[in-house]
Write an enzyme that holds these catalytic residues in place. Structure first.
Site, short mmCIF file in Angstrom:
data_model
loop_
_atom_site.label_atom_id
_atom_site.label_comp_id
_atom_site.label_asym_id
_atom_site.label_seq_id
_atom_site.Cartn_x
_atom_site.Cartn_y
_atom_site.Cartn_z
CE LYS A 15 37.25 -2.52 4.24
NZ LYS A 15 36.24 -1.41 3.34
CE1 TYR B 141 31.63 -0.11 6.57
CE2 TYR B 141 31.85 -1.88 6.75
CZ TYR B 141 32.30 -1.34 6.60
OH TYR B 141 33.86 -1.00 5.63
P1 IDP Z 1 36.86 4.92 4.63
O1 IDP Z 1 36.15 3.41 4.67
O2 IDP Z 1 37.54 4.75 3.09
O3 IDP Z 1 36.59 4.60 5.93
P2 IDP Z 1 34.23 4.95 3.27
O4 IDP Z 1 33.68 6.60 3.67
O5 IDP Z 1 33.58 5.15 5.71
O6 IDP Z 1 35.61 4.40 3.84
O7 IDP Z 1 33.20 4.09 3.29
C1 IDP Z 1 33.45 2.61 3.76
C2 IDP Z 1 33.36 1.62 2.92
O8 IDP Z 1 32.07 1.63 1.83
C3 IDP Z 1 34.09 2.25 2.25
O9 IDP Z 1 35.90 1.41 2.23
C4 IDP Z 1 34.35 0.97 0.61
O10 IDP Z 1 34.48 -0.19 1.09
C5 IDP Z 1 32.70 1.48 0.39
N1 IDP Z 1 32.71 2.56 -0.75
C6 IDP Z 1 32.60 3.63 0.12
N2 IDP Z 1 32.45 4.58 -1.10
C7 IDP Z 1 31.59 3.78 -1.99
C8 IDP Z 1 31.50 3.75 -3.18
O11 IDP Z 1 31.59 5.43 -3.87
N3 IDP Z 1 31.21 3.10 -3.94
C9 IDP Z 1 31.49 2.44 -3.44
N4 IDP Z 1 31.49 1.83 -2.59
C10 IDP Z 1 32.04 2.01 -1.26
#
Ligand code: IDP
Ligand code: MG
Length: 137
Positions: free
Chosen positions: A9, A49
């Protein structure tokens, strides 16, 4: 053999961490079989996303994912999806295990350095999002 999609990223490409992250990826049973460095357009980031479109962090996530180039990769291995999720570590780097990519390099829960597909079904969708069949060896 299974494939999974990895993204290095913007926070990581900005800090020139691609080689160090690739070292952590390829020490386990994973091989990088396709890789390219690209800049996402906002519409592409939104489409990628889309499952998170109703989350409070969605707009920030799109800004972040388009803030610098990303490196998209296809990883191959017997248990590629699960193995890569383990190497990545938890979404929140404060909860990530020692030795994982996110523990080593992530800045915070948003700028967490890498993406990895979470299921076989999503891996296929995500690989097709970025790569043509003839780009994956
Ligand atoms: P993952 O990447 O571990 O699968 P996901 O829940 O699918 O996690 O979330 C996608 C991306 O969104 C995360 O990798 C992160 O960059 C961002 N993200 C997830 N949760 C949060 C949050 O609570 N605050 C800010 N960004 C978040
Ligand atoms: Mg996810």
């Amino acid at each position: 053999m299974k494939n999974t999609l990895s993204i290095i990223k913007p926070d990581a490409t900005k800090r020139n961490l691609v080689d160090q992250i690739n070292k952590l990826i390829t020490t386990k049973d994973l091989k990088i079989v396709a890789q390219k460095r690209i800049k996402l357009e906002p519409d592409e980031a939104k489409a990628f996303y889309i499952v998170h479109k109703d989350k409070p962090f969605f707009n920030d996530l799109i800004k972040y994912m388009t803030s610098n180039e990303i490196v998209v990769q296809v990883l191959e291995g017997v248990n590629a999806i699960e193995d890569y999720r383990k190497i990545m570590g938890a979404t929140n780097p404060e909860k990530a295990e020692d030795g994982t990519i996110r523990k080593n390099f992530a800045i915070n829960i948003q700028e967490n350095s890498v993406h990895g597909s979470d299921s076989e079904e999503n891996a296929k969708i995500e690989i097709d999002f970025f790569f043509k069949n003839n780009e994956v060896s």
